[in-house]
Structure formats: C-alpha cells, structure tokens
Design a protein around this motif. Structure first.
Motif, PDB file in Angstrom:
ATOM      1  N   VAL A   1       0.856  -1.164   0.160  1.00 47.69           N
ATOM      2  CA  VAL A   1      -0.113   0.102  -0.020  1.00 47.69           C
ATOM      3  C   VAL A   1       0.685   1.351   0.004  1.00 47.69           C
ATOM      4  N   PRO A   2       0.448   2.380  -0.705  1.00 45.63           N
ATOM      5  CA  PRO A   2       0.940   3.600  -0.412  1.00 45.63           C
ATOM      6  C   PRO A   2       1.445   3.861   1.040  1.00 45.63           C
ATOM      7  N   MET A   3       2.653   4.435   1.347  1.00 44.44           N
ATOM      8  CA  MET A   3       3.117   4.963   2.530  1.00 44.44           C
ATOM      9  C   MET A   3       3.560   6.264   2.639  1.00 44.44           C
ATOM     10  N   GLY A   4       3.577   6.965   3.857  1.00 43.40           N
ATOM     11  CA  GLY A   4       3.974   8.122   4.031  1.00 43.40           C
ATOM     12  C   GLY A   4       5.211   8.357   5.030  1.00 43.40           C
ATOM     13  N   VAL A   5       6.179   9.092   4.798  1.00 40.19           N
ATOM     14  CA  VAL A   5       7.387   9.461   5.425  1.00 40.19           C
ATOM     15  C   VAL A   5       7.461  10.870   5.762  1.00 40.19           C
ATOM     16  N   MET A   6       7.453  11.226   6.935  1.00 41.69           N
ATOM     17  CA  MET A   6       7.582  12.544   7.565  1.00 41.69           C
ATOM     18  C   MET A   6       8.958  12.507   8.381  1.00 41.69           C
ATOM     19  N   ALA A   7       9.785  13.243   7.801  1.00 39.35           N
ATOM     20  CA  ALA A   7      11.354  13.648   8.466  1.00 39.35           C
ATOM     21  C   ALA A   7      11.802  14.667   7.874  1.00 39.35           C
ATOM     22  N   THR A   8      13.065  15.167   8.521  1.00 39.59           N
ATOM     23  CA  THR A   8      13.829  16.235   8.325  1.00 39.59           C
ATOM     24  C   THR A   8      14.613  15.915   6.820  1.00 39.59           C
ATOM     25  N   ASP A   9      15.061  16.926   6.165  1.00 33.69           N
ATOM     26  CA  ASP A   9      15.767  16.837   5.091  1.00 33.69           C
ATOM     27  C   ASP A   9      16.893  16.064   5.180  1.00 33.69           C
ATOM     28  N   ALA A  10      17.364  15.960   6.397  1.00 31.72           N
ATOM     29  CA  ALA A  10      18.729  15.044   6.456  1.00 31.72           C
ATOM     30  C   ALA A  10      18.216  13.659   6.470  1.00 31.72           C
ATOM     31  N   ILE A  11      17.355  13.145   7.243  1.00 35.05           N
ATOM     32  CA  ILE A  11      17.017  11.828   6.938  1.00 35.05           C
ATOM     33  C   ILE A  11      16.378  11.543   5.660  1.00 35.05           C
ATOM     34  N   LEU A  12      15.886  12.305   4.938  1.00 38.77           N
ATOM     35  CA  LEU A  12      15.197  12.220   3.828  1.00 38.77           C
ATOM     36  C   LEU A  12      16.474  12.066   2.747  1.00 38.77           C
ATOM     37  N   ASN A  13      17.364  12.805   2.830  1.00 41.54           N
ATOM     38  CA  ASN A  13      18.483  12.807   1.973  1.00 41.54           C
ATOM     39  C   ASN A  13      19.574  11.759   2.081  1.00 41.54           C
TER      40      ASN A  13
ATOM     41  N   ASP B   1      15.014  21.170  11.550  1.00 38.50           N
ATOM     42  CA  ASP B   1      15.306  20.948  12.863  1.00 38.50           C
ATOM     43  C   ASP B   1      13.991  21.040  13.683  1.00 38.50           C
ATOM     44  N   ILE B   2      13.873  21.075  14.957  1.00 32.04           N
ATOM     45  CA  ILE B   2      12.646  20.953  15.833  1.00 32.04           C
ATOM     46  C   ILE B   2      11.915  22.249  15.562  1.00 32.04           C
ATOM     47  N   GLN B   3      12.326  23.385  15.331  1.00 31.14           N
ATOM     48  CA  GLN B   3      11.499  24.455  15.097  1.00 31.14           C
ATOM     49  C   GLN B   3      10.643  23.962  13.731  1.00 31.14           C
ATOM     50  N   SER B   4      11.350  24.043  12.755  1.00 31.44           N
ATOM     51  CA  SER B   4      10.641  23.599  11.475  1.00 31.44           C
ATOM     52  C   SER B   4       9.686  22.256  11.664  1.00 31.44           C
ATOM     53  N   ALA B   5      10.090  21.408  12.282  1.00 31.37           N
ATOM     54  CA  ALA B   5       9.223  20.099  12.362  1.00 31.37           C
ATOM     55  C   ALA B   5       7.977  20.455  13.361  1.00 31.37           C
ATOM     56  N   SER B   6       8.080  21.143  14.389  1.00 37.52           N
ATOM     57  CA  SER B   6       6.929  21.640  14.975  1.00 37.52           C
ATOM     58  C   SER B   6       6.050  22.310  14.173  1.00 37.52           C
TER      59      SER B   6
ATOM     60  N   ALA C   1      11.160  11.024  15.320  1.00 42.82           N
ATOM     61  CA  ALA C   1      11.062  11.682  16.614  1.00 42.82           C
ATOM     62  C   ALA C   1      11.986  12.799  16.899  1.00 42.82           C
ATOM     63  N   PHE C   2      11.938  13.386  17.878  1.00 43.07           N
ATOM     64  CA  PHE C   2      12.852  14.137  18.425  1.00 43.07           C
ATOM     65  C   PHE C   2      13.220  14.090  19.680  1.00 43.07           C
ATOM     66  N   GLU C   3      14.490  14.578  20.520  1.00 41.25           N
ATOM     67  CA  GLU C   3      14.727  14.458  21.782  1.00 41.25           C
ATOM     68  C   GLU C   3      13.471  15.124  22.662  1.00 41.25           C
ATOM     69  N   ASN C   4      13.134  14.520  23.592  1.00 44.02           N
ATOM     70  CA  ASN C   4      12.118  15.033  24.469  1.00 44.02           C
ATOM     71  C   ASN C   4      12.567  16.135  25.222  1.00 44.02           C
ATOM     72  N   LYS C   5      12.806  17.316  24.923  1.00 48.71           N
ATOM     73  CA  LYS C   5      13.312  18.371  25.886  1.00 48.71           C
ATOM     74  C   LYS C   5      13.110  19.698  25.170  1.00 48.71           C
ATOM     75  N   GLY C   6      13.028  20.707  25.698  1.00 49.17           N
ATOM     76  CA  GLY C   6      12.663  22.091  24.838  1.00 49.17           C
ATOM     77  C   GLY C   6      11.274  22.073  24.202  1.00 49.17           C
ATOM     78  N   LEU C   7      11.472  22.575  22.947  1.00 44.38           N
ATOM     79  CA  LEU C   7      10.321  22.467  22.103  1.00 44.38           C
ATOM     80  C   LEU C   7       9.952  20.800  21.633  1.00 44.38           C
ATOM     81  N   GLY C   8      11.019  20.126  21.875  1.00 46.00           N
ATOM     82  CA  GLY C   8      10.755  18.551  21.553  1.00 46.00           C
ATOM     83  C   GLY C   8       9.812  18.043  22.401  1.00 46.00           C
ATOM     84  N   LEU C   9       9.424  18.634  23.605  1.00 48.51           N
ATOM     85  CA  LEU C   9       8.233  18.136  24.556  1.00 48.51           C
ATOM     86  C   LEU C   9       7.144  18.308  23.800  1.00 48.51           C
ATOM     87  N   ALA C  10       6.832  19.411  23.412  1.00 49.16           N
ATOM     88  CA  ALA C  10       5.500  19.727  22.800  1.00 49.16           C
ATOM     89  C   ALA C  10       5.312  18.904  21.233  1.00 49.16           C
ATOM     90  N   TYR C  11       6.592  18.745  20.656  1.00 43.59           N
ATOM     91  CA  TYR C  11       6.513  17.919  19.565  1.00 43.59           C
ATOM     92  C   TYR C  11       6.057  16.462  19.677  1.00 43.59           C
TER      93      TYR C  11
END
Length: 339
Positions: A258-270, A286-291, A314-324
C-alpha cells in the motif's frame, strides 16, 4: 450555512459576526482557533457542536489585554504578573481561579478555573477588540483531528458549520500553546508548548511540575489535550525513534503493498533511499521547522493521498521537543516502529 473567508482588512465584518453570536475561526501564532463570544452561552455551545467536542473538555479564553482577565479571574498573583510581562502576547496559556459565576460551565467544563491566553497575532487581537468581547478558541478542526495551521485546513473541516474564517496565512509555531496551571500551589504544565519549563522557571524563580499531562477517564481535564485522543489522521502513524532506525523502517515500508507516508527532516530524507511506494513530506531542518510543519504533514496525508500508514521522525524530548513529541505520541496512539 455559507462559511465566508475574511482577510485582515475585513476584520470589522468578522467581528460583527462574533458579536452577533456566530462562530468565526481566527489565526494565532500557534494554530487556528474556533472563536465564539466567551460570554454568550449559546455561542459557546455551538463550538462544541461544530467540532464534535466532548462537553467536559474546557475551552481557552483569548483576550486582547490583561484587564479582561481581571474581570473574570481572582486577583492575579505576582507569579502570574511576571509571566504575563515576560510572555504575553505569546504562546502561553495560564489557568486561574475564577470569581464566583464569572464564566459559564460550558467554558470551564464545570470547574472553578479557566484558561486564558493573549495570542501573538495582530489580526486576532484586532478582532477581539472590534468584537468587544473575549473569545473562546479551541483549535478550529474536527475534534481529535490534526490541528489547523492554515485557513484551508479550517475550511476543509468546518465549511458550512461556521460563519467565517479570518485568514492570516500560515501559523508560525505550529503546535498549540503551553498550558500552565497557576490555580495550584506549585505551577504545573498541563500541556507542553513553545514556552518551555526552563523558560518559565527562569522568570518565576521556582520549579514547575511537568508530569501532569494526563487525567483519568472519570476526571474533568483542566486544559485541552489531556484526556481525549488528539491530532490523529486517518492513517496509522508510526514513530521512528532514532536516526539509525530509518533504514530498517524504510525497508519495512518497501515491503508493504500500500502507499506509505514518510515525515522526516531533510537530513533523514537525503541520507536514506526512499522506497517508490513512499511519499515524502519534509519536516525541514530542525525541531522548530518540524513543530511548525507536523500538523500540516499529517493533514497532507489525510486529504491529498491514499496513505494508510505514516512513518514520522521523533525528536529528543526536551525544549520544544516536549511539545512536538506530546502531539506526535497522541497522533500515533503511542505507536512506535519496532526494529
């Protein structure tokens, strides 16, 4: 009902609808909110109906000034005044004890407290002033779905159910405000957001409780997002916890028919080979753009494709990463990709 889209130069017309008891969605720096006169019980009831929202899920009251808060809340503490000076207007919601019968139970969920926010968006502050009333403002989406970061997202969910949408373009933060409970002895974060525990502690000079994000099935939540399933697209979201897990996660995705989706930063995608059956959505750098892009990505796969499963970084669970991570875990139902 015809849902009219207003531009910032049409604020008086949008405000007139609010003053008349109609629902008008509005932009903030976090997400779009669904506005109704906070002092009009019938208007507030319409918010629950339009969203399909549980009636014990309290609403946040959006104000244009501190004087409005003081009309409804008990005298503000020195802690509250410090936070208001530091973070308002901005993505910080604060819960205060109310004066007796200050707001209807439809706003408070039957509690003796209410949440207030002064949003950092010039168009919405002008809207509140023009309407001459504080406005409730849950996210302007169907209850449980990803929050809207564009007026188009609101239109998709609520067209025909509300009178208007004030369109001020994409939101800047992308995840809802930090909710801080100041009705208890120790301040407690009930929903993480862009204003971090460290930033709050630096202003008030005391520790903030951070493990108060959930309530039991029979409890009434003090803030949105604590009890019910939130931010969930139609597809199943799988959280990929570490960068080194992506090759195996993508290999698994390639095996699906089936079709799948991938949501990640440019670094992971590249850095990885993305299978042909996977559609990419960039979370930026980064976490700012990801949020900022998280909800837009979830909505993209909901409305524009036939994606059934989504792998999300996923991102590290600290700073803005807590909200994300708070939002991502809820959207995934705590489901993580298992290597």
């Amino acid at each position: 009902m015809e849902t009219k889209v207003f531009k910032p130069d049409e604020i008086p017309a949008a405000a007139a609808l609010l003053a008349a008891g109609e629902l008008v969605a509005f932009p903030t720096e976090t997400v779009y909110g669904l506005g109704a006169d906070a002092t009009n019980v019938d208007a507030v009831k319409q918010v629950y109906r339009a969203k399909g929202r549980p009636s014990d899920n309290p609403l946040i009251v959006h104000v244009a000034d501190v004087a409005t808060v003081e009309r409804f809340a008990m005298p503000l503490s020195e802690t509250a005044k410090k936070l208001i000076k530091a973070f308002w207007p901005g993505p910080l919601t604060m819960i205060f004890k109310l004066k007796p019968n200050a707001l209807a139970t439809e706003v408070t969920g039957g509690l003796q407290t209410a949440a207030f926010r002064n949003p950092d968006n010039a168009a919405t502050l002008a809207l509140i002033r023009a309407a001459k009333t504080p406005i409730v403002g849950p996210s302007a989406n169907t209850s449980g779905k990803p929050s809207p970061t564009l007026a188009e997202h609101v239109y998709h969910d609520l067209n025909g159910k509300i009178a208007g949408i004030l369109d001020d373009g994409p939101t800047k933060v992308g995840v809802e405000s930090t909710v801080l409970d100041l009705s208890t002895d120790q301040p407690a974060i009930l929903r993480p957001g862009a204003i971090t525990p460290e930033a709050i502690e630096a202003v008030i000079g005391m520790p903030v409780q951070t493990e108060a994000h959930h309530v039991g099935a029979t409890e009434v939540p003090k803030a949105p997002g604590m009890k019910y399933k939130h931010y969930a697209p139609n597809a199943q979201v799988y959280i990929v916890d570490r960068s080194e897990d992506w090759p195996q996660a993508l290999a698994w995705a390639a095996q699906q028919d089936v079709p799948m989706g991938v949501m990640a930063t440019d670094a992971i995608l590249n850095q990885n080979q993305i299978p042909s059956n996977c559609e990419q959505f960039s979370l930026g750098t980064d976490i700012q753009s990801a949020s900022q892009r998280l909800f837009a990505g979830l909505r993209h796969f909901d409305t524009e494709t036939e994606i059934k499963d989504i792998l999300c970084q996923a991102f590290e669970n600290k700073g803005l990463g807590l909200a994300y991570m708070n939002r991502l875990n809820k959207s995934a139902g705590q489901t993580h990709f298992s290597v």
